[in-house]
Design a protein around this motif. Structure first.
Motif, PDB file in Angstrom:
ATOM      1  N   CYS A  51       0.817  -1.213   0.000  1.00 14.30           N
ATOM      2  CA  CYS A  51       0.000   0.000   0.000  1.00 14.30           C
ATOM      3  C   CYS A  51       0.850   1.261   0.000  1.00 14.30           C
ATOM      4  CB  CYS A  51      -0.934  -0.012   1.214  1.00 14.30           C
ATOM      5  SG  CYS A  51      -1.908   1.493   1.398  1.00 14.30           S
ATOM      6  N   GLY A 153       0.199 -10.331   2.734  1.00 14.81           N
ATOM      7  CA  GLY A 153      -0.444  -9.662   1.616  1.00 14.81           C
ATOM      8  C   GLY A 153      -0.662 -10.536   0.397  1.00 14.81           C
ATOM      9  N   SER A 154      -0.626  -9.892  -0.769  1.00 18.03           N
ATOM     10  CA  SER A 154      -0.887 -10.591  -2.024  1.00 18.03           C
ATOM     11  C   SER A 154       0.069 -10.091  -3.091  1.00 18.03           C
ATOM     12  CB  SER A 154      -2.337 -10.360  -2.474  1.00 18.03           C
ATOM     13  OG  SER A 154      -2.587  -8.984  -2.681  1.00 18.03           O
ATOM     14  N   ARG A 295      -5.027 -10.770  -8.188  1.00 19.12           N
ATOM     15  CA  ARG A 295      -3.965 -10.988  -7.217  1.00 19.12           C
ATOM     16  C   ARG A 295      -4.178 -12.331  -6.511  1.00 19.12           C
ATOM     17  NH1 ARG A 295      -0.944  -6.566  -6.661  1.00 19.12           N
ATOM     18  NH2 ARG A 295      -0.023  -7.235  -4.677  1.00 19.12           N
ATOM     19  N   PRO A 297      -2.748 -14.748  -2.884  1.00 16.21           N
ATOM     20  CA  PRO A 297      -2.088 -14.582  -1.589  1.00 16.21           C
ATOM     21  C   PRO A 297      -0.597 -14.879  -1.664  1.00 16.21           C
ATOM     22  CG  PRO A 297      -3.388 -16.603  -1.638  1.00 16.21           C
ATOM     23  CD  PRO A 297      -3.745 -15.827  -2.875  1.00 16.21           C
ATOM     24  N   THR A 314      -4.853 -19.725  -0.087  1.00 13.72           N
ATOM     25  CA  THR A 314      -5.466 -18.667   0.699  1.00 13.72           C
ATOM     26  C   THR A 314      -5.694 -19.194   2.107  1.00 13.72           C
ATOM     27  OG1 THR A 314      -6.590 -17.749  -1.239  1.00 13.72           O
ATOM     28  CG2 THR A 314      -7.499 -17.187   0.913  1.00 13.72           C
ATOM     29  N   ASP A 339      -4.934  -9.223   2.987  1.00  5.15           N
ATOM     30  CA  ASP A 339      -5.118  -9.880   1.686  1.00  5.15           C
ATOM     31  C   ASP A 339      -4.883 -11.378   1.735  1.00  5.15           C
ATOM     32  OD1 ASP A 339      -5.528  -7.355   0.712  1.00  5.15           O
ATOM     33  OD2 ASP A 339      -3.995  -7.467  -0.858  1.00  5.15           O
ATOM     34  N   GLY A 342      -7.929 -13.520   1.889  1.00  6.51           N
ATOM     35  CA  GLY A 342      -8.888 -13.467   0.798  1.00  6.51           C
ATOM     36  C   GLY A 342     -10.254 -12.909   1.150  1.00  6.51           C
ATOM     37  N   LEU A 345      -9.820  -7.700  -0.224  1.00  5.98           N
ATOM     38  CA  LEU A 345      -8.484  -7.247  -0.592  1.00  5.98           C
ATOM     39  C   LEU A 345      -8.426  -5.720  -0.692  1.00  5.98           C
ATOM     40  CD1 LEU A 345      -8.436 -10.294  -1.278  1.00  5.98           C
ATOM     41  CD2 LEU A 345      -6.843  -9.773  -3.115  1.00  5.98           C
ATOM     42  N   THR A 347      -6.869  -2.263   1.720  1.00  9.70           N
ATOM     43  CA  THR A 347      -6.036  -1.906   2.863  1.00  9.70           C
ATOM     44  C   THR A 347      -6.860  -1.527   4.079  1.00  9.70           C
ATOM     45  OG1 THR A 347      -4.195  -1.187   1.474  1.00  9.70           O
ATOM     46  CG2 THR A 347      -4.287  -0.293   3.698  1.00  9.70           C
ATOM     47  N   GLY A 350      -8.222  -4.575   5.638  1.00 10.19           N
ATOM     48  CA  GLY A 350      -7.181  -5.320   6.322  1.00 10.19           C
ATOM     49  C   GLY A 350      -6.811  -4.700   7.655  1.00 10.19           C
TER      50      GLY A 350
END
Length: 513
Positions: A51, A153-154, A295, A297, A314, A339, A342, A345, A347, A350
């Protein structure tokens, strides 16, 4: 508890170990520290994650100059004051500032100030409550007393199209880090990343072609969202082609764009054009290819086999973010946040999960009471049907909750209210020739809002009110008393209620005993 001031070299045991120091991992760690735990966070790249350096922050910064210029040109008086075109070099500099010039020293200082121990290197699960960290050819094992949280993340998916990998296409990382504008750019995909980058590079001066395998852009949203964005892209000179994609790619000598995860400064435009053979038999020659097809994982090298899971999968979780094993039961010490699980996705979603996870890890470690009822302090209930999102295209798209199609699929009793944002009084003073659309999905059984979508200039600022209404399940009869200021775009809320009818203003009668 161990001393939080201990150096990473002298301490290998912590209450919690977090793998991944993006915004999600940082928030898990911070909340756990606030709950009284000692925490180590492991990071192999830049602290702050995708991010901060390759997604949210730099992309929005690079989109913003064109948005501001477009907005000024839509207002008489301001329009006449605009005497030049977009300054690409200054726009890139603004982007660099938003990404801290890919320097994470400020983030490292924050971790130290928060009492979080940073361990540089690649972390992977070694066994129960153990994380192996490899850095500069050396391996070290950290052990956790209570929990390990995975927040890795991914990564971008590169489709298995013959010749594509050899042509070294851009993903979001190379595309946002470049400081050169490719004269001709092909974008594979039709989702959020594809739409935002198409908007960005068209504004920067690229001849953009978007290849969408499906019927239109932004297929997971209300249909009018993708239609209005595609119309705007066409007006900006981009070519949006639906129902087609690349079947083969060739580039003489390969590409010169940096590989994923390398130094952003190496992301440059290739001197060798690439040729795409499309599924309709035609060909397209471009200078760069941006892959924006989804995307996956980042769990390929995470040691999942040590806990009975599969490489690359995932990490499905319960609502307190504990990882589920192959039988669907939670692994009591292992959490997956952001992410990598799953769920949503985004920020901000998350970080929402991270607040719940960090708090519940601390509560479980200290023998407290877990609040895991729906909408409780230790669950991520909003991940299911109350996820807010903004697509920073021109026009913007803002959405929360269910679409009309999703509500119908769930067999909800609903009414769909559509309203032309250009008919709202505030739009006429916001921008000349304002164009936009709003849709509300109303649960007619309960008299609450299930979802809302807005498309138009600056509609992102309408989203928080809609999110509050959906998450809070605010009754429609109470929304009549939420008076929108005049003249603003928010007047669309009143128009929605008027479209539903006067009966929605009456509060339900209390049941008689």
């Amino acid at each position: 508890m161990t001393d939080t001031t201990a150096s990473p070299e002298s301490t290998s045991e912590f209450d919690l170990i977090v793998i991944g120091a993006g915004p999600v991992g940082e928030n898990v760690a911070d909340r756990a520290v606030q709950g009284g735990l000692t925490v180590a966070i492991v990071e192999s790249e830049l602290i702050g994650g995708e991010c901060s350096y390759w997604a949210c922050m730099p992309t929005k910064a690079l989109l913003r100059p064109a948005h501001a210029l477009t907005a000024a040109r839509r207002v008489p008086g301001a329009r006449e004051a605009v005497t030049g075109e977009l300054d690409v070099e200054s726009a890139f500099a603004f982007r660099d500032g938003a990404a801290a010039s890919w320097d994470d020293s400020g983030q490292a200082e924050w971790l130290e100030s928060a009492g979080i121990t940073l361990v540089r290197g690649h972390g992977r699960l070694a066994r129960r409550l153990a994380v192996e960290v490899e850095h500069d050819g050396e391996t070290r094992t950290l052990t956790a007393r209570h929990a390990v949280a995975v927040s890795t993340g991914s990564v971008a998916v590169v489709p298995d199209i013959p010749g594509l990998a050899q042509a070294r296409p851009w993903t979001n990382r190379e595309a946002i880090a470049t400081s050169t504008v490719p004269p001709r750019l092909a974008i594979l995909g039709g989702g959020v990343v594809a739409s935002e980058f198409a908007t960005m590079f068209a504004a920067l001066g690229s001849d953009v072609t978007v290849l969408v395998r499906g019927d239109g852009l932004l297929g997971s949203l209300e249909p009018f969202a993708g239609e209005l964005v595609a119309k705007a892209l066409a007006g900006a000179g981009a070519d949006v082609r639906t129902g087609t994609s690349a079947s083969e790619v060739s580039r003489a000598g390969g590409g010169t764009a940096a590989a994923v995860g390398s130094d952003p400064a190496d992301a440059t435009t290739s001197a060798n054009p690439a040729t795409l053979t499309l599924t309709d038999g035609s060909t397209l020659e471009v200078d760069e290819i941006l892959v924006a097809t989804g995307r996956r994982p980042a769990t390929d090298d995470l040691g999942l086999d040590t806990v009975g899971l599969e490489k690359g999968q995932t990490l499905e979780t319960d609502d307190t973010l504990r990882v589920l094993d192959t039988s669907g039961e939670p692994i009591e010490w292992l959490y997956a946040v952001g992410d990598v699980n799953g769920r949503a996705l985004l920020t901000h979603q998350g970080k929402y999960q991270a607040r719940a996870a960090g708090d519940v890890i601390a509560v479980r470690a200290t023998g407290g009471t877990v609040d895991d009822a729906p909408w409780g302090a230790h669950v991520a209930t909003a991940d299911h049907e109350a996820v807010p999102a903004v697509v920073f295209t021109e026009p913007e798209v803002a959405s929360i909750g269910l679409t009309a199609a999703q509500a119908e699929e769930d067999e909800r009793a609903t009414k769909v209210v559509d309203y032309d944002l250009a008919s709202v009084a505030g739009s006429s003073v916001h921008a000349e020739g304002y164009e936009g659309q709003a849709r509300f999905i109303v649960d007619t059984d309960r008299g609450v809002l299930l979802g809302a979508t807005f498309v138009g200039q600056d509609v992102a600022e309408l989203l928080q009110a809609a999110t509050t209404a959906v998450v809070g399940e605010v009754p429609l009869h109470r929304l009549w008393h939420v008076v929108p200021a005049y003249p603003t775009l928010s007047e669309v809320w009143l128009r929605m209620l008027e479209s539903l009818g006067r009966d929605t203003a009456r509060s339900p009668k209390a049941p008689t005993s």
